[in-house]
Design a protein around this motif. Structure first.
Motif, short mmCIF file in Angstrom:
data_model
loop_
_atom_site.label_atom_id
_atom_site.label_comp_id
_atom_site.label_asym_id
_atom_site.label_seq_id
_atom_site.Cartn_x
_atom_site.Cartn_y
_atom_site.Cartn_z
N LEU A 188 5.10 14.58 34.12
CA LEU A 188 3.95 15.10 33.38
C LEU A 188 2.66 14.43 33.85
N GLY A 189 2.76 13.17 34.28
CA GLY A 189 1.59 12.51 34.86
C GLY A 189 1.14 13.18 36.15
N VAL A 190 2.10 13.63 36.94
CA VAL A 190 1.78 14.37 38.17
C VAL A 190 1.05 15.66 37.83
N LEU A 191 1.57 16.41 36.86
CA LEU A 191 0.94 17.69 36.48
C LEU A 191 -0.45 17.47 35.92
N ARG A 192 -0.61 16.41 35.14
CA ARG A 192 -1.92 16.14 34.54
C ARG A 192 -2.97 15.83 35.61
N SER A 193 -2.56 15.06 36.61
CA SER A 193 -3.53 14.57 37.59
C SER A 193 -3.60 15.41 38.86
N ARG A 194 -2.84 16.52 38.87
CA ARG A 194 -2.82 17.41 40.04
C ARG A 194 -2.35 16.65 41.28
N ALA A 195 -1.44 15.71 41.08
CA ALA A 195 -0.91 14.90 42.17
C ALA A 195 0.23 15.63 42.87
N SER A 196 0.86 14.96 43.82
CA SER A 196 2.00 15.52 44.53
C SER A 196 3.24 14.69 44.21
N ALA A 197 4.28 15.36 43.76
CA ALA A 197 5.52 14.67 43.42
C ALA A 197 6.42 14.59 44.66
N VAL A 198 6.78 13.39 45.05
CA VAL A 198 7.70 13.19 46.18
C VAL A 198 9.08 12.91 45.60
N ILE A 199 10.07 13.73 45.98
CA ILE A 199 11.41 13.65 45.41
C ILE A 199 12.36 13.04 46.44
N PRO A 200 13.03 11.95 46.10
CA PRO A 200 13.96 11.32 47.05
C PRO A 200 15.28 12.08 47.13
N ALA A 201 15.89 12.08 48.31
CA ALA A 201 17.22 12.68 48.46
C ALA A 201 18.26 11.79 47.81
N GLU A 202 18.03 10.49 47.83
CA GLU A 202 18.91 9.53 47.17
C GLU A 202 18.08 8.31 46.78
N ARG A 203 18.53 7.63 45.74
CA ARG A 203 17.78 6.48 45.24
C ARG A 203 18.41 5.19 45.74
N THR A 204 18.21 4.95 47.01
CA THR A 204 18.64 3.69 47.62
C THR A 204 17.39 2.94 48.07
N PRO A 205 17.46 1.61 48.18
CA PRO A 205 16.27 0.87 48.61
C PRO A 205 15.72 1.35 49.95
N GLY A 206 16.63 1.64 50.90
CA GLY A 206 16.17 2.10 52.21
C GLY A 206 15.47 3.44 52.14
N GLU A 207 16.03 4.39 51.39
CA GLU A 207 15.42 5.71 51.26
C GLU A 207 14.07 5.64 50.57
N ILE A 208 14.01 4.89 49.48
CA ILE A 208 12.75 4.81 48.73
C ILE A 208 11.67 4.15 49.58
N CYS A 209 11.98 3.06 50.24
CA CYS A 209 10.98 2.38 51.06
C CYS A 209 10.57 3.24 52.26
N SER A 210 11.52 4.02 52.78
CA SER A 210 11.19 4.93 53.88
C SER A 210 10.19 6.00 53.42
N LEU A 211 10.37 6.52 52.21
CA LEU A 211 9.46 7.53 51.68
C LEU A 211 8.07 6.93 51.40
N VAL A 212 8.05 5.70 50.92
CA VAL A 212 6.76 5.03 50.70
C VAL A 212 5.98 4.98 52.00
N GLU A 213 6.67 4.59 53.07
CA GLU A 213 6.02 4.49 54.38
C GLU A 213 5.62 5.87 54.91
N LYS A 214 6.51 6.83 54.81
CA LYS A 214 6.28 8.15 55.41
C LYS A 214 5.15 8.91 54.74
N TYR A 215 5.09 8.84 53.40
CA TYR A 215 4.12 9.65 52.67
C TYR A 215 2.97 8.83 52.08
#
Length: 456
Positions: A188-215
């Motif tokens: 709901l914070g994303v919708l309120r602020s017109r932000a972009s929601a990034v959805i992980p394929a899996e919630r592992t430390p490597g995947e999450i940190c990779s998404l932080v870097e990529k996006y």
């Protein structure tokens, strides 16, 4: 907001709404998907105000389905993973009439409501023409609690509030699960602020940190346990996390020593403790500093008080009641007993000391696991630990600890080190009677320390 939701989303046109496993979808596409799924629900015979299980984790279609069900004034029961107890709860307690399963496609199943008496609170919501939300607790100690909310009130408070320009980053990672109050708050914070929601394929430390870097993620809502997994695995060194400007942590108390480690490892990010419950929603907070576990509740929709050391809340997004438990957790004057033990540290700040249900009673003396864990994490030989109580025929309970080593000490050497390290820092009754060396501490699917799993 209900009447204007899709109009508002469509007005944002090609602004990115969702990045779902590298597929980018715009706000206009999200509005179209909401309309498409609304038509699908109509075709399935789904009545307005029906109780509907929304089965699936965050995805482009899951978000659209959640919004479409809200627009239909449904009583929405989000479920990411069905357990036997959870299945029983949605059939017999929530009396679900439909299941919307979100996978590669969105499918609707009709259920005949189970027997039993309908909830007066649910009926009242329907009669008022408002949508509902039922959150299921984890149910780790028995059947899950079915927590009923007014979804219109949550949308009004969290999604329809004035946009906080410059405070919500452009890309927000939906780390918390779709059936968690924190995950819904993030969406709901994303919708309120017109932000972009990034959805992980899996919630592992490597995947999450990779998404932080990529996006170039600037905001990461997570938990202390997950942050420690990042540090233990060195993922903060394997990935560029310099885009992070704000890390919010909640769902469980943060050990002070772990907070210091995170602050040192990711110095460019401000660390903010959030606070909320499934019953009261998430309150706006401010931390004393990035290296302090003291925080203030600064939310016009939230009030708090401390009674006998326990934090009590009263909020505008407070639940309407349990569908399958007594409401004794709510005082006669409307305050919710959180079960969190806190202390006031001055200047309006409070600090969580732990959960009342997790206090270890050693012959009448009280031991707070969080206190002992924080001290132990001050040792360079320990990368993680979890403290819990076990039955003892003499003292009632005894202190046990599971430790993940960070060095090369043998098990015997590490046990001696722990006793020497704690000597003089804690009273004798707080000294662990058993130290188990483990490869990883137990935690739930929501990355919250599990102090009861497989321990009798």
């Amino acid at each position: 907001m209900r009447d204007t939701l899709t109009v508002r989303l469509r007005s944002l046109d090609d602004r990115v709404a969702v990045i779902d496993r590298d597929t980018t979808r715009s706000y206009a596409e999200l509005a179209d998907e909401i309309d498409r799924l609304g038509a699908l629900f109509d075709a399935s015979g789904m009545e307005a105000g029906a109780t509907v299980v929304l089965h699936g984790d965050f995805s482009f279609s899951q978000i659209a389905a959640f919004c479409a069900l809200y627009l239909r004034r449904s009583i929405v029961v989000p479920v990411v993973t069905f357990t036997e107890a959870g299945h029983d709860a949605v059939r017999n307690t929530c009396r679900a009439e439909y299941v919307v399963r979100v996978g590669d496609e969105v499918a609707v199943e009709h259920w005949d409501p189970a027997g039993g008496q309908a909830s007066e609170r649910v009926d009242a919501l329907r009669e008022s023409g408002q949508a509902g939300l039922v959150l299921l607790s984890s149910g780790s100690t028995g059947k899950p609690k079915a927590i009923l909310h007014n979804l219109d009130a949550i949308f009004a408070e969290k999604a329809d509030a004035p946009e906080r320009v410059g405070r919500i980053p452009r890309n927000v990672l939906l780390f918390l699960l779709a059936d968690h109050i924190g995950g819904i708050n993030s969406l709901l914070g994303v919708l309120r602020s017109r932000a972009s929601a990034v959805i992980p394929a899996e919630r592992t430390p490597g995947e999450i940190c990779s998404l932080v870097e990529k996006y170039g993620i600037r905001l990461l809502p997570t938990s202390p346990t997950f942050l420690n997994l990042v540090l233990i695995g060195g993922f903060h060194e394997k990935h560029d996390l310099s885009s992070l400007k704000l890390i919010t942590y909640g769902t469980e108390p943060m050990p002070e020593e772990l907070l210091k480690r995170v602050h040192a490892a990711i110095p460019g990010a401000r660390l903010l403790q959030t606070f909320g419950t499934s019953e009261t929603g998430i309150s706006t907070t401010s931390s004393k500093s990035s290296s302090s576990t003291s925080f203030r509740i600064e939310d016009a929709g939230s009030e708090y008080r401390i009674v006998d050391g326990e934090l009590q809340l009263r909020t505008r997004t407070q639940f309407l009641g349990y569908l399958n438990y007594s409401n004794e957790a709510v005082t006669e004057d409307g305050w919710f007993r959180t079960g969190d033990l806190v202390e006031e540290t001055g200047d309006g700040y409070i600090r969580v000391k732990g959960r009342a249900a997790e206090v270890i009673n050693v012959g009448g003396e009280k031991v707070l696991p969080l206190e002992l864990e924080s001290i132990l994490l001050g040792s360079p030989e320990i990368s993680d630990c979890v403290v819990f109580g076990m039955p003892n025929s003499i003292t009632g309970q005894a202190v046990h600890v599971e430790v993940v080593p960070s060095g090369n000490l043998s098990k015997a050497e590490l046990r001696r080190h722990i006793r020497d390290f704690l000597d003089g820092k804690v009273e004798p009754f707080k000294m662990p009677t058993k130290v188990a060396i483990v490869a990883q501490t137990a935690f739930s699917a929501r990355f919250k320390k599990d102090r009861k799993l497989n321990r009798g």
